[in-house]
Design an enzyme around this catalytic site. Structure first.
Site, short mmCIF file in Angstrom:
data_model
loop_
_atom_site.label_atom_id
_atom_site.label_comp_id
_atom_site.label_asym_id
_atom_site.label_seq_id
_atom_site.Cartn_x
_atom_site.Cartn_y
_atom_site.Cartn_z
N GLY A 47 0.82 -1.21 0.00
CA GLY A 47 0.00 0.00 0.00
C GLY A 47 0.85 1.25 0.00
N HIS A 53 4.18 2.00 -8.23
CA HIS A 53 3.21 0.91 -8.18
C HIS A 53 2.27 0.98 -9.40
CE1 HIS A 53 4.10 1.37 -3.74
NE2 HIS A 53 4.28 0.07 -3.91
N LYS A 177 13.32 -1.59 -7.99
CA LYS A 177 13.87 -0.76 -6.91
C LYS A 177 14.33 -1.64 -5.75
CE LYS A 177 13.23 2.70 -3.61
NZ LYS A 177 12.93 1.78 -2.51
N SER A 214 7.38 4.46 -0.95
CA SER A 214 6.36 4.86 0.04
C SER A 214 7.01 5.58 1.21
CB SER A 214 5.61 3.62 0.55
OG SER A 214 5.10 2.89 -0.55
#
Ligand code: PAF
Length: 310
Positions: A47, A53, A177, A214
């Site tokens: 998430g 993403h 990554k 994130s």
């Protein structure tokens, strides 16, 4: 384990599945699971989704649209077992509603956002919720991230295998990554003959070169500006390898440059891209240059390929 409690608004055309039963009976998934291999493209995530993403989901959507009735499933699960003590499990960003919108816009059909109980059900019987786990052993998981985050790859391999077995996709997509994670997942898939194709998708970067992550949202505006030095140093290291500098020299220069810019460097390493062991002794070669460094309390990782022709 903290979980987002409020029920999010689910965009039209997207199904949100909260447990295995809901996943299995999601439109497109139930029928697809009967086929072999299931025409499902799968993007596992934790998430706090960003354009990196979205690139994974778009790639899955493109791959699945080539198959009649293909379905794209994205999982969102902040996996507690891959976080070590003192790491950022509790403050890891949880942004389900925004994530659902991004998933829909990028071409996902189903989001699988299970509770911790769904993934690790038997807390009363087994500490950690399950008795079985999978481990990729050897140098690949002992070096770099493995030596700085003990147990991390055990948590990653186990949850990825569980998610793969729950979704049963034809293809699963992982970002470059997390290069070492990708190598660990590929090794697990090969060594255990998993019936899932593993595909990688290149890193997406901001305009100044910083790899999207994130965790970038932890950076203060000043730290965010300073963080651009990390990709700049990596790109310079790539040029140095191409120009014929020895890997050990490149590692030293990279560490010095990042330390001088205020990073606390965990590692700056030039490695074989598949084993993550030492690079070949003699050119020509293609290597992977990998870095992990902290800026304040935020740990950033990144990597690039570099080639020396002669
Ligand atoms: O890369 C990630 O987001 C996670 O490590 C993964 C693969 C979803 C497993 O929890």
């Amino acid at each position: 384990m903290s979980e987002e409690s409020a029920e999010p608004t689910v965009p039209n055309g997207l199904t949100l599945a909260r447990d295995l039963e809901e996943l299995t009976f999601s439109p497109g998934v139930g029928d697809a699971l009967q086929a072999a291999p299931a025409p499902i493209g799968f993007v596992p995530t934790m998430g706090a989704l960003h354009a990196g993403h979205a690139a994974l989901i778009e790639r899955a959507a493109e791959a699945m649209s080539r198959r009649k009735g293909g379905t794209v499933v994205v999982s969102i699960f902040v996996n507690p077992t891959q976080f070590g003590p003192g790491e950022d499990l509790d403050r890891y960003p949880r942004t389900l509603e925004a994530d659902l919108r991004l998933c829909r816009e990028a071409g996902a059909d189903v989001v699988f956002a299970p509770s911790a109980r769904t993934v690790y059900p038997d807390e009363h019987l087994h500490p950690g919720g399950i008795a079985a786990s999978v481990r990729v052993g050897g140098p690949l998981t002992e070096t770099l991230e493995g030596s700085h985050r003990p147990g991390h790859f055990d948590g990653v391999a186990t949850v990825v295998l569980k998610l793969l077995n729950m979704v049963r996709p034809a293809v699963a997509f992982f970002g470059e990554k997390d290069w070492q994670q990708l190598a660990v997942v590929r090794t697990m898939a090969n060594d255990l003959n998993l019936p899932y194709l593993i595909e990688s998708v290149p890193t997406v970067r901001d305009a100044d070169g910083l790899a999207l992550s994130s965790r970038n949202r932890y950076l203060s505006p000043e730290q965010r500006a300073a963080a651009a030095e990390l990709p700049a140093a990596l790109f310079a290291a790539r040029a140095a390898i191409a120009a014929g500098d020895a890997p050990a020299e490149v590692e030293r220069a990279l560490t010095d440059r990042l330390s001088a810019a205020g990073f606390a460097v965990d590692y700056a390493a030039v490695r074989c891209p598949t084993t993550l062991g030492p690079p070949p002794a003699k050119p020509p070669y293609t290597v992977r240059i990998l870095v992990a460094a902290k800026l304040g309390g935020t740990r950033l990782i990144d990597n690039v390929a570099a080639t020396r022709t002669a």
